[in-house]
Scaffold this motif. Structure first.
Motif, PDB file in Angstrom:
ATOM      1  N   ASN A 192      -8.136   1.775  -6.125  1.00  0.00           N
ATOM      2  CA  ASN A 192      -6.829   1.121  -6.038  1.00  0.00           C
ATOM      3  C   ASN A 192      -6.760   0.174  -4.844  1.00  0.00           C
ATOM      4  O   ASN A 192      -6.174  -0.917  -4.942  1.00  0.00           O
ATOM      5  CB  ASN A 192      -5.730   2.178  -5.934  1.00  0.00           C
ATOM      6  CG  ASN A 192      -5.575   2.986  -7.207  1.00  0.00           C
ATOM      7  OD1 ASN A 192      -5.889   2.506  -8.298  1.00  0.00           O
ATOM      8  ND2 ASN A 192      -5.106   4.215  -7.075  1.00  0.00           N
ATOM      9  N   LEU A 193      -7.338   0.598  -3.729  1.00  0.00           N
ATOM     10  CA  LEU A 193      -7.327  -0.248  -2.533  1.00  0.00           C
ATOM     11  C   LEU A 193      -8.145  -1.512  -2.761  1.00  0.00           C
ATOM     12  O   LEU A 193      -7.735  -2.619  -2.368  1.00  0.00           O
ATOM     13  CB  LEU A 193      -7.879   0.546  -1.350  1.00  0.00           C
ATOM     14  CG  LEU A 193      -7.847  -0.143   0.019  1.00  0.00           C
ATOM     15  CD1 LEU A 193      -6.445  -0.610   0.369  1.00  0.00           C
ATOM     16  CD2 LEU A 193      -8.389   0.808   1.088  1.00  0.00           C
ATOM     17  N   LYS A 235      -6.164  -4.055  -4.750  1.00  0.00           N
ATOM     18  CA  LYS A 235      -5.134  -4.751  -3.987  1.00  0.00           C
ATOM     19  C   LYS A 235      -5.745  -5.761  -3.014  1.00  0.00           C
ATOM     20  O   LYS A 235      -5.169  -6.844  -2.794  1.00  0.00           O
ATOM     21  CB  LYS A 235      -4.269  -3.734  -3.253  1.00  0.00           C
ATOM     22  CG  LYS A 235      -3.456  -2.871  -4.210  1.00  0.00           C
ATOM     23  CD  LYS A 235      -2.609  -1.823  -3.508  1.00  0.00           C
ATOM     24  CE  LYS A 235      -1.834  -1.004  -4.538  1.00  0.00           C
ATOM     25  NZ  LYS A 235      -0.955   0.010  -3.902  1.00  0.00           N
ATOM     26  N   HIS A 242      -8.592   6.445  -4.792  1.00  0.00           N
ATOM     27  CA  HIS A 242      -7.841   5.647  -3.826  1.00  0.00           C
ATOM     28  C   HIS A 242      -8.623   4.395  -3.428  1.00  0.00           C
ATOM     29  O   HIS A 242      -8.037   3.320  -3.236  1.00  0.00           O
ATOM     30  CB  HIS A 242      -7.520   6.482  -2.593  1.00  0.00           C
ATOM     31  CG  HIS A 242      -6.518   7.560  -2.831  1.00  0.00           C
ATOM     32  ND1 HIS A 242      -5.281   7.332  -3.408  1.00  0.00           N
ATOM     33  CD2 HIS A 242      -6.571   8.898  -2.586  1.00  0.00           C
ATOM     34  CE1 HIS A 242      -4.619   8.471  -3.495  1.00  0.00           C
ATOM     35  NE2 HIS A 242      -5.380   9.438  -3.000  1.00  0.00           N
ATOM     36  N   LEU A 266      -6.031   5.296   4.502  1.00  0.00           N
ATOM     37  CA  LEU A 266      -7.420   5.088   4.136  1.00  0.00           C
ATOM     38  C   LEU A 266      -7.951   3.777   4.723  1.00  0.00           C
ATOM     39  O   LEU A 266      -9.030   3.740   5.341  1.00  0.00           O
ATOM     40  CB  LEU A 266      -7.560   5.073   2.611  1.00  0.00           C
ATOM     41  CG  LEU A 266      -8.937   4.751   2.028  1.00  0.00           C
ATOM     42  CD1 LEU A 266      -9.976   5.746   2.526  1.00  0.00           C
ATOM     43  CD2 LEU A 266      -8.879   4.758   0.507  1.00  0.00           C
ATOM     44  N   LEU A 268       0.822  -1.204   0.000  1.00  0.00           N
ATOM     45  CA  LEU A 268       0.000   0.000   0.000  1.00  0.00           C
ATOM     46  C   LEU A 268       0.857   1.257   0.000  1.00  0.00           C
ATOM     47  O   LEU A 268       1.934   1.294   0.608  1.00  0.00           O
ATOM     48  CB  LEU A 268      -0.911   0.029   1.237  1.00  0.00           C
ATOM     49  CG  LEU A 268      -1.843  -1.161   1.449  1.00  0.00           C
ATOM     50  CD1 LEU A 268      -2.618  -0.989   2.749  1.00  0.00           C
ATOM     51  CD2 LEU A 268      -2.800  -1.324   0.274  1.00  0.00           C
ATOM     52  N   THR A 269       0.365   2.282  -0.675  1.00  0.00           N
ATOM     53  CA  THR A 269       0.985   3.589  -0.579  1.00  0.00           C
ATOM     54  C   THR A 269       0.635   4.180   0.797  1.00  0.00           C
ATOM     55  O   THR A 269      -0.287   3.696   1.474  1.00  0.00           O
ATOM     56  CB  THR A 269       0.459   4.525  -1.669  1.00  0.00           C
ATOM     57  OG1 THR A 269      -0.937   4.782  -1.428  1.00  0.00           O
ATOM     58  CG2 THR A 269       0.633   3.913  -3.053  1.00  0.00           C
ATOM     59  N   GLU A 318      -3.031   5.062   0.848  1.00  0.00           N
ATOM     60  CA  GLU A 318      -3.892   3.872   0.891  1.00  0.00           C
ATOM     61  C   GLU A 318      -3.876   3.234   2.275  1.00  0.00           C
ATOM     62  O   GLU A 318      -4.902   2.758   2.758  1.00  0.00           O
ATOM     63  CB  GLU A 318      -3.448   2.865  -0.163  1.00  0.00           C
ATOM     64  CG  GLU A 318      -3.726   3.320  -1.585  1.00  0.00           C
ATOM     65  CD  GLU A 318      -2.980   2.487  -2.623  1.00  0.00           C
ATOM     66  OE1 GLU A 318      -3.172   2.733  -3.827  1.00  0.00           O
ATOM     67  OE2 GLU A 318      -2.184   1.595  -2.227  1.00  0.00           O
TER      68      GLU A 318
END
Length: 235
Positions: free
Chosen positions: A207-208, A211, A204, A168, A161-162, A165
């Motif tokens: 993207n989360l 993943k 976001h 979040l 994760l960034t 992220e």
């Protein structure tokens, strides 16, 4: 104030306070709550809500939006100033702003009228189950978050994760089942408080989700609540 008789019930049972000005509705929901194994009490005037909460110390409050004496949003605001008691708002006003404002003030959920008393009992059960499990995401066997190492594991697979992220996911997981508006999530995403649009959250979230799906195909624990925001649901 009218209060149901609970002398014969064990003290360990969860206590539910309903703040509702429709006597017939309150009586029916109260019957279903008691049949579901809960203690149930009721007040009809908004001005009696806070004194009743302080006196009874309920485990959950069912709070109507439109009340005589004092409205539900005002009660919710004051209650959140001194307590984290779970709140489910009951409303016949389905405008987006009412839903959002209620959740922004700290309500845990809302139910729109007309509703089934069985739905109320089911929501109460779900909220209390989450409250009893606490707010530590690391206790969830499916999702484990370690803030010290800035790492997250979903179904035993590490998530890459960034920083945004991670924040979040941590925000959503800290209160599983609770709906967060985009604005509320944005407040937790950027440490420098940069100005971004609320649609940034959607990007976001996308993207989360990708993943999480890679770690556990077929599972999507992030729920979109139309017109309000997002919540995390992991059994």
């Amino acid at each position: 104030m009218e209060t149901s008789s609970t002398e014969s019930r064990p003290p360990a049972l969860a206590r539910i306070l309903m703040v509702e000005d429709e006597p017939k509705l309150a009586a029916v929901v109260g019957d279903y709550l008691r049949a579901g194994g809960y203690e149930s009490s009721w007040v009809a005037d908004g001005r009696e809500a806070i004194p009743a909460i302080k006196a009874q110390q309920p485990d959950l409050v069912l709070l109507d939006l439109m009340l005589p004496g004092r409205d539900g949003l005002d009660i919710c605001r004051e209650l959140r100033s001194f307590s984290d008691i779970p709140i489910i708002m009951l409303t016949a006003r389905v405008e987006e702003i009412d839903r959002l404002l209620g959740l922004e003030l700290g309500a845990d959920d809302y139910i729109c009228k007309p509703f089934s008393p069985r739905e109320v009992v089911a929501r109460v059960k779900a909220i209390l189950r989450r409250a009893r499990s606490g707010n530590e995401p690391s206790s969830n066997t499916a999702l484990r978050i370690d803030e010290a190492t800035h790492s997250a594991v979903f179904h035993n697979l590490p998530l890459e994760l960034t920083p945004v992220e991670f924040r979040l996911l941590k925000t959503l997981a800290a209160n599983p089942g609770r709906v967060f508006s985009r604005d509320r999530l944005l407040d937790n995403l950027y440490l420098d408080h940069r100005v971004v649009t609320d649609r940034t959250v959607d990007s976001h979230i996308k993207n989360l989700r990708r993943k999480l799906e890679q770690a556990a195909p077929g599972q999507d624990p992030i729920r979109s609540i139309y017109g309000v925001g997002y919540k995390l649901e992991i059994e």
